[in-house]
Design an enzyme around this catalytic site. Sequence first.
Site, mmCIF file in Angstrom:
data_model
loop_
_atom_site.group_PDB
_atom_site.id
_atom_site.type_symbol
_atom_site.label_atom_id
_atom_site.label_comp_id
_atom_site.label_asym_id
_atom_site.label_seq_id
_atom_site.Cartn_x
_atom_site.Cartn_y
_atom_site.Cartn_z
ATOM 1 N N CYS A 128 0.800 -1.230 0.000
ATOM 2 C CA CYS A 128 0.000 0.000 0.000
ATOM 3 C C CYS A 128 0.828 1.273 0.000
ATOM 4 C CB CYS A 128 -0.902 0.022 1.232
ATOM 5 S SG CYS A 128 0.092 -0.005 2.718
ATOM 6 N N CYS A 139 -0.868 -5.382 6.879
ATOM 7 C CA CYS A 139 -0.531 -4.173 7.639
ATOM 8 C C CYS A 139 0.320 -4.526 8.857
ATOM 9 C CB CYS A 139 -1.793 -3.459 8.109
ATOM 10 S SG CYS A 139 -2.982 -3.180 6.794
HETATM 11 FE FE1 FES Z 1 -1.119 0.221 4.386
HETATM 12 FE FE2 FES Z 1 -2.513 -0.995 6.191
HETATM 13 S S1 FES Z 1 -3.235 -0.320 4.263
HETATM 14 S S2 FES Z 1 -0.414 -0.600 6.223
#
Ligand code: FES
Length: 123
Positions: free
Chosen positions: A33, A102
């Site tokens: 992400c 995450c």
């Molecule tokens: Fe990036 Fe959780 S969406 S660390």
Amino acid sequence: MYSKKVMDHFMNPRNIGELPDANGCGEVGNPVCGDIMRIEIKVEDDIIQDIKFKTFGCAAAIATSSMVTELVKGKTLAEAQQITNRTVAEALDGLPPIKMHCSNLAADALHEAIKDYIKKHRP
Ligand code: FES
């Protein structure tokens, strides 16, 4: 979808900020992400005396960062090296499967900070 513990650590993160006298530092980015986490540790006599984090990321990333700091404060480096993303997720009563990536950020940043300390302080 998030456990009460995740919400608590997201709303009231523990050990957030910087550690001016840190002697180990780890910064990692999440390739999934693009979020970033930095962990600083103060080690004395092989024990993590203090730890702080800064995370630019989602609720799960902030909650896992906060939890990892609580899990390792006062622990030896060897104990802290045993922490995995699963340990952190379990301590938070689980994360939604889509959010498991995450929790890598917290464990990875911790391990990088320990590696940094060892590199600088052990021959
Ligand atoms: Fe990036 Fe959780 S969406 S660390």
